[in-house]
Design a protein around this motif. Structure first.
Motif, PDB file in Angstrom:
ATOM      1  N   ALA A 208       1.007  -1.129  -0.135  1.00  0.00           N
ATOM      2  CA  ALA A 208       0.041  -0.064  -0.005  1.00  0.00           C
ATOM      3  C   ALA A 208       0.875   1.109   0.025  1.00  0.00           C
ATOM      4  CB  ALA A 208      -1.020  -0.074   1.238  1.00  0.00           C
ATOM      5  N   ASN A 209       2.112   1.225  -0.024  1.00  0.00           N
ATOM      6  CA  ASN A 209       2.964   2.106  -0.520  1.00  0.00           C
ATOM      7  C   ASN A 209       3.427   3.001   0.805  1.00  0.00           C
ATOM      8  OD1 ASN A 209       3.481   1.593  -3.093  1.00  0.00           O
ATOM      9  ND2 ASN A 209       1.865   3.115  -3.823  1.00  0.00           N
ATOM     10  N   ILE A 210       3.142   2.475   1.974  1.00  0.00           N
ATOM     11  CA  ILE A 210       3.492   2.881   3.164  1.00  0.00           C
ATOM     12  C   ILE A 210       4.781   2.602   3.868  1.00  0.00           C
ATOM     13  CG2 ILE A 210       2.857   3.088   5.782  1.00  0.00           C
ATOM     14  CD1 ILE A 210      -0.091   2.549   4.677  1.00  0.00           C
ATOM     15  N   ASP A 211       5.751   3.600   4.047  1.00  0.00           N
ATOM     16  CA  ASP A 211       7.281   3.501   4.361  1.00  0.00           C
ATOM     17  C   ASP A 211       7.377   2.708   5.800  1.00  0.00           C
ATOM     18  OD1 ASP A 211       7.817   5.141   6.528  1.00  0.00           O
ATOM     19  OD2 ASP A 211       7.422   6.738   4.950  1.00  0.00           O
ATOM     20  N   PRO A 212       8.566   2.012   5.950  1.00  0.00           N
ATOM     21  CA  PRO A 212       8.742   1.051   7.133  1.00  0.00           C
ATOM     22  C   PRO A 212       8.565   1.918   8.321  1.00  0.00           C
ATOM     23  CG  PRO A 212      10.281   0.479   5.512  1.00  0.00           C
ATOM     24  CD  PRO A 212       9.589   1.744   4.819  1.00  0.00           C
ATOM     25  N   ALA A 213       9.038   2.963   8.340  1.00  0.00           N
ATOM     26  CA  ALA A 213       8.707   3.770   9.731  1.00  0.00           C
ATOM     27  C   ALA A 213       7.286   3.993  10.053  1.00  0.00           C
ATOM     28  CB  ALA A 213       9.558   5.339   9.669  1.00  0.00           C
ATOM     29  N   GLN A 217       4.648   2.695  13.082  1.00  0.00           N
ATOM     30  CA  GLN A 217       3.786   3.765  13.865  1.00  0.00           C
ATOM     31  C   GLN A 217       2.406   3.193  13.785  1.00  0.00           C
ATOM     32  OE1 GLN A 217       4.296   7.825  13.077  1.00  0.00           O
ATOM     33  NE2 GLN A 217       6.591   7.503  13.114  1.00  0.00           N
ATOM     34  N   ILE A 218       2.077   2.485  12.554  1.00  0.00           N
ATOM     35  CA  ILE A 218       0.513   2.080  12.760  1.00  0.00           C
ATOM     36  C   ILE A 218       0.453   0.666  13.411  1.00  0.00           C
ATOM     37  CG2 ILE A 218      -0.977   1.194  11.134  1.00  0.00           C
ATOM     38  CD1 ILE A 218       0.338   3.057   8.852  1.00  0.00           C
ATOM     39  N   LEU A 219       1.551   0.014  13.236  1.00  0.00           N
ATOM     40  CA  LEU A 219       1.118  -1.494  13.825  1.00  0.00           C
ATOM     41  C   LEU A 219       1.462  -1.728  15.091  1.00  0.00           C
ATOM     42  CD1 LEU A 219       2.314  -3.913  10.681  1.00  0.00           C
ATOM     43  CD2 LEU A 219       0.079  -3.219  11.465  1.00  0.00           C
ATOM     44  N   ASN A 220       2.546  -1.070  15.659  1.00  0.00           N
ATOM     45  CA  ASN A 220       2.988  -1.350  17.053  1.00  0.00           C
ATOM     46  C   ASN A 220       1.942  -0.983  18.094  1.00  0.00           C
ATOM     47  OD1 ASN A 220       5.218  -2.059  15.693  1.00  0.00           O
ATOM     48  ND2 ASN A 220       6.779  -0.887  16.602  1.00  0.00           N
ATOM     49  N   PRO A 221       1.381   0.048  18.058  1.00  0.00           N
ATOM     50  CA  PRO A 221       0.530   0.478  19.211  1.00  0.00           C
ATOM     51  C   PRO A 221      -0.754  -0.673  18.984  1.00  0.00           C
ATOM     52  CG  PRO A 221       0.781   2.387  18.078  1.00  0.00           C
ATOM     53  CD  PRO A 221       1.299   1.450  17.331  1.00  0.00           C
ATOM     54  N   LEU A 222      -1.358  -0.759  17.635  1.00  0.00           N
ATOM     55  CA  LEU A 222      -2.503  -1.682  17.555  1.00  0.00           C
ATOM     56  C   LEU A 222      -2.038  -3.005  18.063  1.00  0.00           C
ATOM     57  CD1 LEU A 222      -4.820  -1.056  16.120  1.00  0.00           C
ATOM     58  CD2 LEU A 222      -3.898  -2.118  13.827  1.00  0.00           C
ATOM     59  N   ILE A 223      -0.637  -3.710  17.900  1.00  0.00           N
ATOM     60  CA  ILE A 223      -0.532  -4.976  18.464  1.00  0.00           C
ATOM     61  C   ILE A 223      -0.419  -4.994  19.966  1.00  0.00           C
ATOM     62  CG2 ILE A 223       1.629  -6.504  18.558  1.00  0.00           C
ATOM     63  CD1 ILE A 223       2.479  -5.489  15.556  1.00  0.00           C
ATOM     64  N   ARG A 224       0.127  -3.838  20.528  1.00  0.00           N
ATOM     65  CA  ARG A 224       0.304  -3.945  21.692  1.00  0.00           C
ATOM     66  C   ARG A 224      -0.891  -3.839  22.301  1.00  0.00           C
ATOM     67  NH1 ARG A 224       4.922  -0.128  21.290  1.00  0.00           N
ATOM     68  NH2 ARG A 224       6.535  -1.540  21.479  1.00  0.00           N
ATOM     69  N   GLN A 225      -2.040  -3.122  22.068  1.00  0.00           N
ATOM     70  CA  GLN A 225      -3.279  -2.785  22.404  1.00  0.00           C
ATOM     71  C   GLN A 225      -4.135  -4.321  22.630  1.00  0.00           C
ATOM     72  OE1 GLN A 225      -5.147   0.323  20.262  1.00  0.00           O
ATOM     73  NE2 GLN A 225      -3.485   1.783  21.327  1.00  0.00           N
ATOM     74  N   THR A 226      -3.885  -4.976  21.465  1.00  0.00           N
ATOM     75  CA  THR A 226      -4.407  -6.110  20.959  1.00  0.00           C
ATOM     76  C   THR A 226      -4.269  -7.043  22.049  1.00  0.00           C
ATOM     77  OG1 THR A 226      -4.906  -5.393  18.647  1.00  0.00           O
ATOM     78  CG2 THR A 226      -5.239  -7.706  19.160  1.00  0.00           C
ATOM     79  N   VAL A 227      -2.755  -7.254  21.937  1.00  0.00           N
ATOM     80  CA  VAL A 227      -2.307  -8.261  23.036  1.00  0.00           C
ATOM     81  C   VAL A 227      -2.723  -7.989  24.602  1.00  0.00           C
ATOM     82  CG1 VAL A 227      -0.220  -9.359  24.082  1.00  0.00           C
ATOM     83  CG2 VAL A 227      -0.370  -8.914  21.492  1.00  0.00           C
ATOM     84  N   ASP A 228      -2.722  -6.582  24.791  1.00  0.00           N
ATOM     85  CA  ASP A 228      -2.885  -6.340  26.002  1.00  0.00           C
ATOM     86  C   ASP A 228      -4.347  -6.441  26.347  1.00  0.00           C
ATOM     87  OD1 ASP A 228      -2.069  -4.905  28.500  1.00  0.00           O
ATOM     88  OD2 ASP A 228      -3.022  -3.210  28.064  1.00  0.00           O
TER      89      ASP A 228
END
Ligand SMILES: NC(=O)c1ccc[n+]([C@@H]2O[C@H](COP(=O)([O-])OP(=O)(O)OC[C@H]3O[C@@H](n4cnc5c(N)ncnc54)[C@H](OP(=O)(O)O)[C@@H]3O)[C@@H](O)[C@H]2O)c1
Length: 304
Positions: A208-213, A217-228
């Motif tokens: 989707a042309n979104i750069d790694p940085a 920022q998109i995934l890390n908070p989402l992953i943490r909230q989901t696991v939490d």
């Protein structure tokens, strides 16, 4: 067959395959302070050099260079890689050092004690799978306590191993021998396959042309909230959010269209989506009709 291991307050252990896990467990067993004292008898690796290094780390035992030099011991830990366990147990049987009542065990997660090819009248067989990453033995010495340990095998062996692994801080739980493969697949699903799923998610953001940085920022908070959320609720159904939970068919349809050119992503989405439908049913936010239509969409996507 008598059980010397159950009747004594001093036990000897020999280790065949003292690598990351074997050296850590031998040292912990040597240093534990329960009513049963332990001494490490012999250590046998592929190379004598590796056995000597293991003995130095363990702080006890004698390094030997081949199975012909094995002497008697009460317990035998086979902690070679999984593929070598059967062959090593056969060599142990042929060495003639086993005496009735000896306990022979391995620590594989997926194999049961049945892989130990020794006659029942020669020894008690078991397996103990510690759910711990032994990447760094020095670190594992300090962090092993509190690790869950799945124990299965002969009743007498299980009793002794429960005592010993509890003495080094393991939380032992029983497992049926015929369920070992399923149990191990479950741990891989929660750990390794979760990483694979996150890898797919990153690949999709790259497409989707979104750069790694920005991806982080998109995934890390989402992953943490989901696991939490999952860890707080201790119930998958209470933790599910998103389009399937809401019964939002058009969003699921849009996703499947977007994934249609990449069958691996689409199939993973559809398989996990079907599991989510089951959870959504338990939640009760979406209607049965909405969930039925979503199931049809997911099934049709993979039938194509
Ligand atoms: N590592 C983990 O995080 C972990 C976690 C849970 C369970 N386990 C289980 O623990 C067991 C050992 O894993 P590991 O990671 O500790 O392995 P590892 O670090 O690779 O060590 C394996 C050891 O086995 C020796 N070895 C290999 N083949 C042998 C043979 N035929 N005869 C004698 N020694 C032999 C090797 O000797 P050389 O050094 O001379 O080659 C090495 O010292 C496996 O069953 C694994 O599934 C591991």
């Amino acid at each position: 067959m008598n059980t010397p291991a159950l009747a004594t307050t001093h036990l000897t252990i020999s280790c065949i395959g003292a690598g990351r896990l074997g050296t850590t467990l031998c040292r912990l067993l040597l240093e534990q302070q329960s009513d049963i004292s332990i001494s490490i008898r012999q250590v046998l690796n592929n190379s004598l050099e590796s056995s000597l290094k293991a003995v130095e780390f363990i702080g006890g035992g004698k390094a030997i260079k081949d199975s012909e030099r094995l002497k008697s011991a009460d317990l035998w830990l086979i902690s070679t890689p999984d593929d070598a366990i059967q062959e090593v147990s056969e060599a142990l049987a042929q060495s003639g050092v086993l005496t009735p009542g000896n306990i022979v065990f391995h620590c594989s997660g997926s194999l049961s004690s049945k892989i130990i090819r020794l006659p029942d009248d020669q020894c008690y067989r078991a397996s103990v799978h510690p759910i711990h990453s032994f990447a760094n033995p020095e670190k594992s010495i300090a962090t092993f306590a509190g690790s869950s340990c799945a124990v299965e095998g002969n009743d007498q062996a299980v009793k002794v191993l429960n005592s010993l692994f509890s003495a080094i801080g393991g939380n032992c739980f029983p497992l049926r021998s015929d369920k070992k493969g399923l149990y191990h697949a479950a741990t891989v699903m929660a750990c390794n396959n979760l990483v694979s799923l996150l890898a797919i998610s990153k690949q999709m953001l790259t497409e989707a042309n979104i750069d790694p940085a920005q991806q982080e920022q998109i995934l890390n908070p989402l992953i943490r909230q989901t696991v939490d959320n999952y860890l707080t609720n201790a119930d998958p159904a209470a933790s599910l959010t998103g389009p399937i939970s809401r019964g939002d068919q058009s969003t699921v349809e849009t996703h499947l269209d977007a994934l249609s050119s990449e069958p691996q992503w689409r199939d993973a989405y559809a398989a996990l989506g079907s599991v989510a439908v089951g959870l959504a049913r338990q939640q009760g936010f979406a209607t049965d009709e909405e969930l039925r239509k979503i199931t049809d969409l997911l099934t049709r996507a993979t039938d194509d």
